[in-house]
Design an enzyme around this catalytic site. Structure first.
Site, PDB file in Angstrom:
ATOM      1  CG  ASP A 135      -2.079   0.931   1.108  1.00 56.64           C
ATOM      2  OD1 ASP A 135      -2.349   1.425  -0.007  1.00 56.64           O
ATOM      3  OD2 ASP A 135      -2.731   1.201   2.145  1.00 56.64           O
TER       4      ASP A 135
ATOM      5  CG  ASN B 108      -7.906  -1.959  -5.101  1.00 58.84           C
ATOM      6  OD1 ASN B 108      -6.983  -2.750  -4.892  1.00 58.84           O
ATOM      7  ND2 ASN B 108      -8.137  -0.948  -4.268  1.00 58.84           N
TER       8      ASN B 108
HETATM    9  C1  IPE Z   1      -5.473  -2.717  -0.217  1.00 61.91           C
HETATM   10  O1  IPE Z   1      -5.082  -1.390  -0.415  1.00 61.91           O
HETATM   11  C2  IPE Z   1      -5.482  -3.458  -1.518  1.00 61.91           C
HETATM   12  C3  IPE Z   1      -4.169  -3.660  -2.124  1.00 61.91           C
HETATM   13  C4  IPE Z   1      -3.019  -3.361  -1.613  1.00 61.91           C
HETATM   14  C5  IPE Z   1      -4.204  -4.292  -3.421  1.00 61.91           C
HETATM   15  P1  IPE Z   1      -6.162  -0.233  -0.538  1.00 61.91           P
HETATM   16  O2  IPE Z   1      -5.404   1.033  -0.677  1.00 61.91           O
HETATM   17  O3  IPE Z   1      -7.133  -0.548  -1.595  1.00 61.91           O
HETATM   18  O4  IPE Z   1      -6.870  -0.333   0.876  1.00 61.91           O
HETATM   19  P2  IPE Z   1      -7.857   0.675   1.641  1.00 61.91           P
HETATM   20  O5  IPE Z   1      -9.033   0.888   0.745  1.00 61.91           O
HETATM   21  O6  IPE Z   1      -7.105   1.930   1.896  1.00 61.91           O
HETATM   22  O7  IPE Z   1      -8.191  -0.032   2.899  1.00 61.91           O
HETATM   23  C1  IPE Z   2      -1.491   0.263  -3.401  1.00 57.90           C
HETATM   24  O1  IPE Z   2      -1.293   1.637  -3.411  1.00 57.90           O
HETATM   25  C2  IPE Z   2      -1.786  -0.285  -4.777  1.00 57.90           C
HETATM   26  C3  IPE Z   2      -3.167  -0.755  -4.957  1.00 57.90           C
HETATM   27  C4  IPE Z   2      -4.098  -0.749  -4.044  1.00 57.90           C
HETATM   28  C5  IPE Z   2      -3.502  -1.267  -6.263  1.00 57.90           C
HETATM   29  P1  IPE Z   2      -2.514   2.652  -3.415  1.00 57.90           P
HETATM   30  O2  IPE Z   2      -2.891   2.950  -4.809  1.00 57.90           O
HETATM   31  O3  IPE Z   2      -3.613   2.171  -2.540  1.00 57.90           O
HETATM   32  O4  IPE Z   2      -1.828   3.936  -2.761  1.00 57.90           O
HETATM   33  P2  IPE Z   2      -2.461   4.944  -1.713  1.00 57.90           P
HETATM   34  O5  IPE Z   2      -3.006   4.135  -0.583  1.00 57.90           O
HETATM   35  O6  IPE Z   2      -3.521   5.708  -2.433  1.00 57.90           O
HETATM   36  O7  IPE Z   2      -1.301   5.799  -1.286  1.00 57.90           O
HETATM   37 MG    MG Z   3      -4.035   2.408  -0.589  1.00 60.60          MG
END
Ligand code: IPE
Ligand code: IPE
Ligand code: MG
Length: 245
Positions: free
Chosen positions: A21, A69
Site C-alpha cells: 500500500d 479496487n
Molecule cells: C489494499 O489497499 C489493496 C491492495 C493493496 C491491493 P487499498 O489502498 O485498496 O486499501 P484501503 O481501501 O485503503 O483499505
Molecule cells: C497500493 O497503493 C496499490 C493498490 C491498491 C492497487 P494505493 O494505490 O492504494 O496507494 P495509496 O493508498 O492511495 O497511497
Molecule cells: Mg491504498
C-alpha cells in the site's frame, strides 16, 4: 552486523503475505500522477520477490488488486491492468532465473481477457519451478472467497456428495483459493495503515502482523529483513502457555 546475517534460517516464516500500500501517496508526495507510483511499486515487487527467494522463504503472497479496487476511477483501473500485463511479460525472466512458480488467487474471470491470458501463460511456463511459490492476489476479496466456498460446499451437500457433518476446517480450507498454500505466518502492510482491507481473513487467523510507515515504492530488502527479524523475536503460542512451548 548486517540485517540479513542476523536472520535465523531455521525460524523463517514459511508464508509471508504483503499488503502493498501507498503507491498513490508516494506519487503525490513527489508531485507525480498516481500511475507513476504504481510503476515504481513494481520495482519494490521485484526486489521483494528476489529477496524472499534468495533467503528461502517458500511462499510469498502479494495483494495486488482487491475486489474493492474496481471502484477506483476507470482510468486508474485500466492503468493497473496494463501494468499487470506488462509486468508479467517483463518479469517472467525474473521468475525463471530464480526458479519461482507463479500462482494467482481471486476472482480471476473478472480480469480483462488479456490479463487472464498473460497470467495463465506465465503460470503454465513456471509451473515446474520449485524454489518459491509467488501468489498474486488479483481481484481478490476474502469475503468473496469465503462466500464462494460456502456456495460450493452447499452445492455438494445439496447433491448428496457430502453430509453437513463432513464440513470441518479442512474441508473449508480445501475450497478456498489458497487450498494449496500453508497459513500465513507473517503479514506485512506498508504505508502506515493498520487494517486488513479484505485480505486473507481465514488464512491470517494466527499470522504475526507487521506494519511499517514506509510507502510501498520505497520498500526494500532492508524493510523486509527488519520485519522478518522482528517476527523471529516473537513468541507464537497458538493458545498455549509460554511454558508449554
Ligand atoms: C489494499 O489497499 C489493496 C491492495 C493493496 C491491493 P487499498 O489502498 O485498496 O486499501 P484501503 O481501501 O485503503 O483499505
Ligand atoms: C497500493 O497503493 C496499490 C493498490 C491498491 C492497487 P494505493 O494505490 O492504494 O496507494 P495509496 O493508498 O492511495 O497511497
Ligand atoms: Mg491504498
Amino acid at each position: 552486523m548486517d540485517l540479513e546475517a542476523q536472520i535465523d534460517e531455521k525460524k523463517l516464516p514459511k508464508h509471508i503475505a504483503i499488503i502493498m500500500d501507498g503507491n498513490g501517496r508516494w506519487a503525490k508526495q513527489q508531485g507525480f500522477l498516481r500511475a507513476i507510483g504504481h510503476q515504481n511499486g513494481t520495482k519494490a515487487v521485484r526486489e521483494t520477490v528476489e529477496t524472499c527467494a534468495k533467503i528461502n522463504v517458500p511462499y510469498l503472497t502479494l495483494y495486488a488488486f482487491s475486489t474493492e479496487n474496481w471502484n477506483r476511477p476507470k482510468l486508474e483501473v485500466e492503468t493497473l491492468m496494463k501494468l499487470l500485463v506488462s509486468s508479467l511479460k517483463k518479469e517472467i525472466k525474473t521468475l525463471q532465473d530464480n526458479n519461482i512458480k507463479l500462482n494467482a488467487i481471486g476472482n480471476l474471470e473478472s480480469l480483462p481477457k488479456k490479463a487472464q491470458r498473460e497470467l495463465q501463460d506465465v503460470i503454465s511456463k513456471t509451473k515446474g519451478n520449485s524454489r518459491m511459490t509467488l501468489t498474486l492476489a488479483l481481484s481478490y476479496g476474502a469475503r468473496e472467497e469465503i462466500t464462494k466456498t460456502i456456495r460450493e460446499i452447499s452445492l455438494k451437500v445439496k447433491n448428496n456428495l457430502i453430509s453437513p457433518l463432513d464440513i470441518d476446517e479442512r474441508l473449508v480450507n480445501d475450497h478456498l483459493y489458497t487450498n494449496n498454500l500453508p497459513d500465513v505466518d507473517l503479514l506485512i502492510r506498508t504505508s502506515g495503515e493498520q487494517r486488513i482491507s479484505n485480505f486473507l481473513l481465514w488464512q491470517i487467523a494466527y499470522a504475526e502482523l507487521s506494519f511499517t510507515d514506509t510507502l510501498w515504492p520505497d520498500f526494500t530488502k532492508k524493510h523486509l529483513f527488519e520485519a522478518i527479524l522482528n517476527y523471529q523475536n516473537r513468541e507464537r503460542r497458538f493458545g498455549k502457555t509460554s511454558e508449554q512451548l
